[in-house]
Design a protein around this motif. Structure first.
Motif, PDB file in Angstrom:
ATOM      1  N   PHE A  15       0.863  -1.176   0.000  1.00 43.42           N
ATOM      2  CA  PHE A  15       0.000   0.000   0.000  1.00 43.42           C
ATOM      3  C   PHE A  15       0.900   1.226   0.000  1.00 43.42           C
ATOM      4  CE2 PHE A  15      -2.537  -3.297   2.055  1.00 43.42           C
ATOM      5  CZ  PHE A  15      -3.701  -3.230   1.316  1.00 43.42           C
ATOM      6  N   THR A  16       1.310   1.667  -1.168  1.00 45.33           N
ATOM      7  CA  THR A  16       2.207   2.811  -1.253  1.00 45.33           C
ATOM      8  C   THR A  16       1.611   3.892  -2.140  1.00 45.33           C
ATOM      9  OG1 THR A  16       3.385   1.932  -3.164  1.00 45.33           O
ATOM     10  CG2 THR A  16       4.242   1.348  -0.999  1.00 45.33           C
ATOM     11  N   ARG A  17       2.118   5.100  -1.954  1.00 44.57           N
ATOM     12  CA  ARG A  17       1.691   6.250  -2.744  1.00 44.57           C
ATOM     13  C   ARG A  17       1.916   5.996  -4.239  1.00 44.57           C
ATOM     14  NH1 ARG A  17       5.201  11.323  -1.626  1.00 44.57           N
ATOM     15  NH2 ARG A  17       4.006  11.380   0.279  1.00 44.57           N
ATOM     16  N   ASP A  18       3.029   5.352  -4.577  1.00 46.37           N
ATOM     17  CA  ASP A  18       3.386   5.170  -5.981  1.00 46.37           C
ATOM     18  C   ASP A  18       2.370   4.335  -6.756  1.00 46.37           C
ATOM     19  OD1 ASP A  18       5.571   6.667  -5.403  1.00 46.37           O
ATOM     20  OD2 ASP A  18       7.018   5.018  -5.513  1.00 46.37           O
ATOM     21  N   ARG A  19       1.589   3.517  -6.074  1.00 41.69           N
ATOM     22  CA  ARG A  19       0.566   2.723  -6.765  1.00 41.69           C
ATOM     23  C   ARG A  19      -0.542   3.614  -7.329  1.00 41.69           C
ATOM     24  NH1 ARG A  19       0.561  -2.755  -6.077  1.00 41.69           N
ATOM     25  NH2 ARG A  19      -1.677  -2.898  -6.339  1.00 41.69           N
ATOM     26  N   PHE A  20      -0.624   4.840  -6.849  1.00 42.18           N
ATOM     27  CA  PHE A  20      -1.687   5.749  -7.271  1.00 42.18           C
ATOM     28  C   PHE A  20      -1.171   6.874  -8.151  1.00 42.18           C
ATOM     29  CE2 PHE A  20      -3.000   3.708  -3.392  1.00 42.18           C
ATOM     30  CZ  PHE A  20      -4.264   3.278  -3.719  1.00 42.18           C
ATOM     31  N   LEU A  21       0.104   6.815  -8.540  1.00 37.72           N
ATOM     32  CA  LEU A  21       0.700   7.854  -9.371  1.00 37.72           C
ATOM     33  C   LEU A  21       1.255   7.243 -10.647  1.00 37.72           C
ATOM     34  CD1 LEU A  21       2.696   9.785  -6.628  1.00 37.72           C
ATOM     35  CD2 LEU A  21       0.533  10.470  -7.662  1.00 37.72           C
ATOM     36  N   SER A  22       1.168   7.982 -11.725  1.00 36.36           N
ATOM     37  CA  SER A  22       1.753   7.518 -12.981  1.00 36.36           C
ATOM     38  C   SER A  22       3.256   7.767 -12.944  1.00 36.36           C
ATOM     39  CB  SER A  22       1.131   8.268 -14.160  1.00 36.36           C
ATOM     40  OG  SER A  22       1.527   9.629 -14.135  1.00 36.36           O
ATOM     41  N   SER A  23       3.981   7.159 -13.860  1.00 32.12           N
ATOM     42  CA  SER A  23       5.427   7.373 -13.912  1.00 32.12           C
ATOM     43  C   SER A  23       5.747   8.837 -14.215  1.00 32.12           C
ATOM     44  CB  SER A  23       6.067   6.451 -14.949  1.00 32.12           C
ATOM     45  OG  SER A  23       5.491   6.667 -16.222  1.00 32.12           O
ATOM     46  N   GLU A  24       4.892   9.489 -15.003  1.00 33.14           N
ATOM     47  CA  GLU A  24       5.094  10.909 -15.294  1.00 33.14           C
ATOM     48  C   GLU A  24       4.928  11.754 -14.031  1.00 33.14           C
ATOM     49  OE1 GLU A  24       2.963   9.029 -17.093  1.00 33.14           O
ATOM     50  OE2 GLU A  24       3.675   9.097 -19.165  1.00 33.14           O
ATOM     51  N   GLN A  25       3.952  11.424 -13.201  1.00 34.44           N
ATOM     52  CA  GLN A  25       3.738  12.158 -11.961  1.00 34.44           C
ATOM     53  C   GLN A  25       4.899  11.935 -10.995  1.00 34.44           C
ATOM     54  OE1 GLN A  25      -0.152  10.432 -11.202  1.00 34.44           O
ATOM     55  NE2 GLN A  25      -1.065  12.479 -11.227  1.00 34.44           N
ATOM     56  N   ILE A  26       5.369  10.722 -10.901  1.00 33.25           N
ATOM     57  CA  ILE A  26       6.493  10.412 -10.020  1.00 33.25           C
ATOM     58  C   ILE A  26       7.734  11.181 -10.470  1.00 33.25           C
ATOM     59  CG2 ILE A  26       8.073   8.580  -9.257  1.00 33.25           C
ATOM     60  CD1 ILE A  26       5.598   6.683  -9.400  1.00 33.25           C
ATOM     61  N   SER A  27       7.969  11.200 -11.772  1.00 35.49           N
ATOM     62  CA  SER A  27       9.104  11.938 -12.311  1.00 35.49           C
ATOM     63  C   SER A  27       8.967  13.438 -12.047  1.00 35.49           C
ATOM     64  CB  SER A  27       9.211  11.676 -13.819  1.00 35.49           C
ATOM     65  OG  SER A  27      10.238  12.442 -14.378  1.00 35.49           O
ATOM     66  N   ALA A  82      -2.712  11.010  -3.250  1.00 33.80           N
ATOM     67  CA  ALA A  82      -2.157   9.655  -3.366  1.00 33.80           C
ATOM     68  C   ALA A  82      -2.019   9.019  -1.989  1.00 33.80           C
ATOM     69  CB  ALA A  82      -0.811   9.691  -4.087  1.00 33.80           C
ATOM     70  N   ASP A  83      -1.586   9.797  -1.000  1.00 32.79           N
ATOM     71  CA  ASP A  83      -1.470   9.261   0.365  1.00 32.79           C
ATOM     72  C   ASP A  83      -2.838   8.880   0.926  1.00 32.79           C
ATOM     73  OD1 ASP A  83       1.283   9.507   0.406  1.00 32.79           O
ATOM     74  OD2 ASP A  83       1.267  11.441   1.447  1.00 32.79           O
ATOM     75  N   LEU A  88      -6.674   4.799   2.604  1.00 23.29           N
ATOM     76  CA  LEU A  88      -8.020   4.217   2.528  1.00 23.29           C
ATOM     77  C   LEU A  88      -7.976   2.791   1.999  1.00 23.29           C
ATOM     78  CD1 LEU A  88     -10.086   7.252   1.228  1.00 23.29           C
ATOM     79  CD2 LEU A  88     -10.308   6.133   3.456  1.00 23.29           C
ATOM     80  N   SER A  89      -7.158   2.571   0.991  1.00 18.26           N
ATOM     81  CA  SER A  89      -7.015   1.234   0.431  1.00 18.26           C
ATOM     82  C   SER A  89      -6.503   0.259   1.488  1.00 18.26           C
ATOM     83  CB  SER A  89      -6.053   1.285  -0.755  1.00 18.26           C
ATOM     84  OG  SER A  89      -5.851   0.017  -1.287  1.00 18.26           O
ATOM     85  N   GLN A  90      -5.521   0.706   2.260  1.00 21.44           N
ATOM     86  CA  GLN A  90      -4.982  -0.150   3.312  1.00 21.44           C
ATOM     87  C   GLN A  90      -6.004  -0.347   4.436  1.00 21.44           C
ATOM     88  OE1 GLN A  90      -1.365   1.320   5.030  1.00 21.44           O
ATOM     89  NE2 GLN A  90      -0.937  -0.602   6.077  1.00 21.44           N
ATOM     90  N   TRP A  91      -6.668   0.716   4.816  1.00 22.34           N
ATOM     91  CA  TRP A  91      -7.639   0.652   5.904  1.00 22.34           C
ATOM     92  C   TRP A  91      -8.766  -0.333   5.590  1.00 22.34           C
ATOM     93  CZ3 TRP A  91     -11.895   4.600   7.259  1.00 22.34           C
ATOM     94  CH2 TRP A  91     -12.368   4.379   8.561  1.00 22.34           C
TER      95      TRP A  91
END
Length: 128
Positions: A15-27, A82-83, A88-91
């Motif tokens: 359950f991480t922030r990166d699962r909800f962000l695209s590679s472009e957003q992360i970059s 994203a957080d 919520l996904s984890q909860w």
């Protein structure tokens, strides 16, 4: 309680922030974070913002301030959402399929709007 398991029997759901962000957003987040960190380093070289503005005219310009504020706001909103989604996904214990990672895969198509059984994935209603 034990963690939920997916269809393969694994209980190690990430359950991480990166699962909800695209590679472009992360970059973009990485680049913007570095840019703002560099600005902060330069600001620390001066006694105060006024002195920095006296030596660097562009720093005093409203356009510069709006752009800086827009970058900060975008970064906070993007990471905050994203957080929240991750929490919520984890909860709720709901594993989420990561977002599509390429811009080509974001083009709308009729196949992406229907589920595996042909039903609309976004139109399920709760009937008590």
């Amino acid at each position: 309680q034990q963690g939920s398991t997916d269809s393969e029997g694994s209980s190690d759901i990430e359950f991480t922030r990166d699962r909800f962000l695209s590679s472009e957003q992360i970059s973009a987040l990485s680049e913007i974070s570095q840019l703002l960190a560099d600005l902060e380093k330069v600001e620390r070289l001066y006694q105060n913002c006024r002195r920095m503005g006296d030596e660097n005219r562009e720093y005093r310009q409203p356009v510069f301030k709006r752009r800086r504020d827009a970058l900060i706001l975008w970064m906070k909103v993007t990471t905050g959402l994203a957080d929240c989604l991750s929490n919520l996904s984890q909860w709720f214990g709901v594993p989420v399929i990561p977002v599509l990672k390429t811009s080509e895969s974001r083009t709308p198509s009729s196949s992406s709007r229907t589920g595996s059984h042909g039903d609309s994935t976004g139109s399920k209603r709760f009937n008590p």
